[in-house]
Design a protein around this motif. Structure first.
Motif, PDB file in Angstrom:
ATOM      1  N   ALA A  56       0.827  -1.204   0.000  1.00  0.00           N
ATOM      2  CA  ALA A  56       0.000   0.000   0.000  1.00  0.00           C
ATOM      3  C   ALA A  56       0.866   1.260   0.000  1.00  0.00           C
ATOM      4  N   ILE A  57       1.860   1.277   0.859  1.00  0.00           N
ATOM      5  CA  ILE A  57       2.678   2.491   0.973  1.00  0.00           C
ATOM      6  C   ILE A  57       3.526   2.666  -0.287  1.00  0.00           C
ATOM      7  N   SER A  76       3.584   8.486   5.032  1.00  0.00           N
ATOM      8  CA  SER A  76       3.374   7.081   4.672  1.00  0.00           C
ATOM      9  C   SER A  76       1.924   6.681   4.925  1.00  0.00           C
ATOM     10  N   GLN A  77       1.293   7.302   5.914  1.00  0.00           N
ATOM     11  CA  GLN A  77      -0.125   6.990   6.139  1.00  0.00           C
ATOM     12  C   GLN A  77      -0.988   7.501   4.985  1.00  0.00           C
ATOM     13  N   ALA A  78      -0.635   8.679   4.494  1.00  0.00           N
ATOM     14  CA  ALA A  78      -1.369   9.218   3.344  1.00  0.00           C
ATOM     15  C   ALA A  78      -1.115   8.361   2.103  1.00  0.00           C
ATOM     16  N   ALA A  79       0.148   7.947   1.947  1.00  0.00           N
ATOM     17  CA  ALA A  79       0.485   7.083   0.807  1.00  0.00           C
ATOM     18  C   ALA A  79      -0.294   5.766   0.896  1.00  0.00           C
ATOM     19  N   ASP A 141      -2.700   0.761   7.743  1.00  0.00           N
ATOM     20  CA  ASP A 141      -1.578   1.699   7.897  1.00  0.00           C
ATOM     21  C   ASP A 141      -2.028   3.145   8.079  1.00  0.00           C
ATOM     22  N   THR A 142      -3.202   3.487   7.616  1.00  0.00           N
ATOM     23  CA  THR A 142      -3.610   4.891   7.686  1.00  0.00           C
ATOM     24  C   THR A 142      -3.895   5.344   9.110  1.00  0.00           C
ATOM     25  N   VAL A 143      -4.215   4.403   9.998  1.00  0.00           N
ATOM     26  CA  VAL A 143      -4.492   4.809  11.387  1.00  0.00           C
ATOM     27  C   VAL A 143      -3.487   4.245  12.387  1.00  0.00           C
ATOM     28  N   ALA A 144      -2.702   3.247  11.964  1.00  0.00           N
ATOM     29  CA  ALA A 144      -1.788   2.632  12.913  1.00  0.00           C
ATOM     30  C   ALA A 144      -0.559   3.519  13.098  1.00  0.00           C
ATOM     31  N   THR A 145      -0.290   3.923  14.313  1.00  0.00           N
ATOM     32  CA  THR A 145       0.947   4.664  14.567  1.00  0.00           C
ATOM     33  C   THR A 145       1.919   3.731  15.278  1.00  0.00           C
TER      34      THR A 145
END
Ligand code: GLU
Length: 371
Positions: A56-57, A76-79, A141-145
């Motif tokens: 995804a990234i 990377s979350q946006a990607a 990945d968009t929410v996982a920090t």
């Protein structure tokens, strides 16, 4: 020859970013199409397949035209947000060509680690499989920090495999298995076809390095192996960068199998039988040939010749007195030692080698008879 994958009922396949995404051209659709063909064939033969896909990234940064180098977390979350939607579309379209339906699941760490959420995720994925769909899973990945992420899909795939009681986890990677040392740094590194148990020695072979593109180096693959094998799934690491990567495993291309604690003997024999690259050969006398065919181990006493430069644990071929292949198996001695003790009975061997002999030259559990 039966395929090394044919005995498995539920298979989780992890696909690394570097296989799926080319930095210049984006999604490697031709490769993905051959993976989907393999998945469809295995599903047609009755296996349940779960895909854990990275990319995804990598795909998102290509689509967004982000510069090379390390991305900030928000970047990377946006990607991932952009890449994941493209990835899902690709899987959906490519599986659809084979009449298969893809279902996307994005997990965060708590979904496999907290009991209530674990039960929920397991029920959903189980229902999807029951409906005949192919789950396509990634980390959300968009929410996982950082504090709440798996961070690499090797371990995510292992958690998914055990959560779903898969009996096999396949890691399609940029390397064709485990070596005694990282081969990029040590040209003498030797490939290991079969790992019975992940011991500290095995962990030491993994080193720590990761390739530029994927997060997980061999170390995270071994960590994944501990999770998978401890949870009852065998694990295969192989190079995924050829077309039809699952068919390549079935053909016996180079790979490493990690046995689950309770892997049945039949599965390990199938693996040995399917192995192409034999490091050497033993010739045996008629008595030994008969003994092997009745399910006995191969003893040094029955060996008449040793060919090749193999090491303990390598796959080798066993030939009868007329030159016919009888079996293949994992040898218990290095070639040098095998040469010293060929034709010798067990009581003599200790004096020759200076240490207690092993139970056999090839133990029967480590041997597959030719068909
Ligand atoms: N979840 C990440 C992605 O889809 C990949 C993590 C990994 O490569 O292990 O881009």
């Amino acid at each position: 020859m039966t395929s090394v994958l044919s005995g498995y009922r539920r298979i989780t396949v992890k696909i690394g970013s570097a296989l799926l995404v080319d930095r210049e051209t984006g999604l490697r659709e031709a490769w993905l199409a051959t993976l989907a063909e393999d998945v469809a064939r295995l599903a047609g033969a009755g296996a349940e397949i779960l895909l854990v896909s990275s990319g995804a990234i990598a795909l998102g940064r290509k689509i967004l035209g982000l510069p090379p180098g390390t991305l900030k977390l928000e970047e990377s979350q946006a990607a991932a947000a952009v890449g994941q939607i493209a990835l899902a579309r690709a899987y959906s379209q490519i599986l659809d060509r084979h009449g298969l339906v893809a279902g996307q699941i994005l997990l965060t760490l708590g979904d496999t680690e907290e009991r209530r959420r674990y039960l929920n995720a397991r029920a959903t994925i189980g229902t999807l499989i029951g409906l005949g769909a192919v789950p396509v899973i990634n980390e959300n990945d968009t929410v996982a920090t950082s504090e709440i992420r798996y961070g690499d899909n090797d371990r995510l795939a292992a958690r998914v495999a055990t959560m779903m009681s898969a009996d096999l986890l396949v890691l399609l990677s940029d390397i064709d298995g485990l070596y005694t040392a990282p081969p990029a740094q040590d040209p003498g590194a030797r490939h290991i076809p079969l790992v019975e148990r992940i011991t500290p020695d095995i962990e030491a072979m993994a080193g720590g390095a990761a390739s530029e593109f994927s997060r997980g180096g061999m170390k995270t693959k071994i960590d994944a192996g501990k999770i998978a094998t401890g949870g009852g799934a065998a694990m295969i690491i192989t190079a995924g960068n050829r077309l039809h990567p699952l068919a390549a495993i079935e053909r016996g291309e180079r790979a490493t199998l990690f046995l689950a604690a309770d892997t049945p003997v039949t599965a390990r024999k199938r693996w040995i039988a399917g192995h192409l690259n034999a490091a050497g050969r033993l010739r045996v006398d008629a008595g030994a040939a008969t003994a092997l065919r009745t399910g006995k181990s191969l003893l040094a006493a029955g060996v008449t010749a040793v060919e090749g430069a193999f090491a303990r644990g390598d796959t080798i071929l066993v030939f009868g007195p007329q030159g016919q292949e009888i079996a293949r198996g994992l040898v218990a001695y290095d070639a040098d030692e095998a040469r010293q003790i060929l034709g010798k009975r067990t009581p003599e061997i200790e004096a020759i080698l200076g240490h207690a002999p092993r139970a056999a030259m090839i133990h029967r559990d480590d041997m597959a008879l030719a068909e």
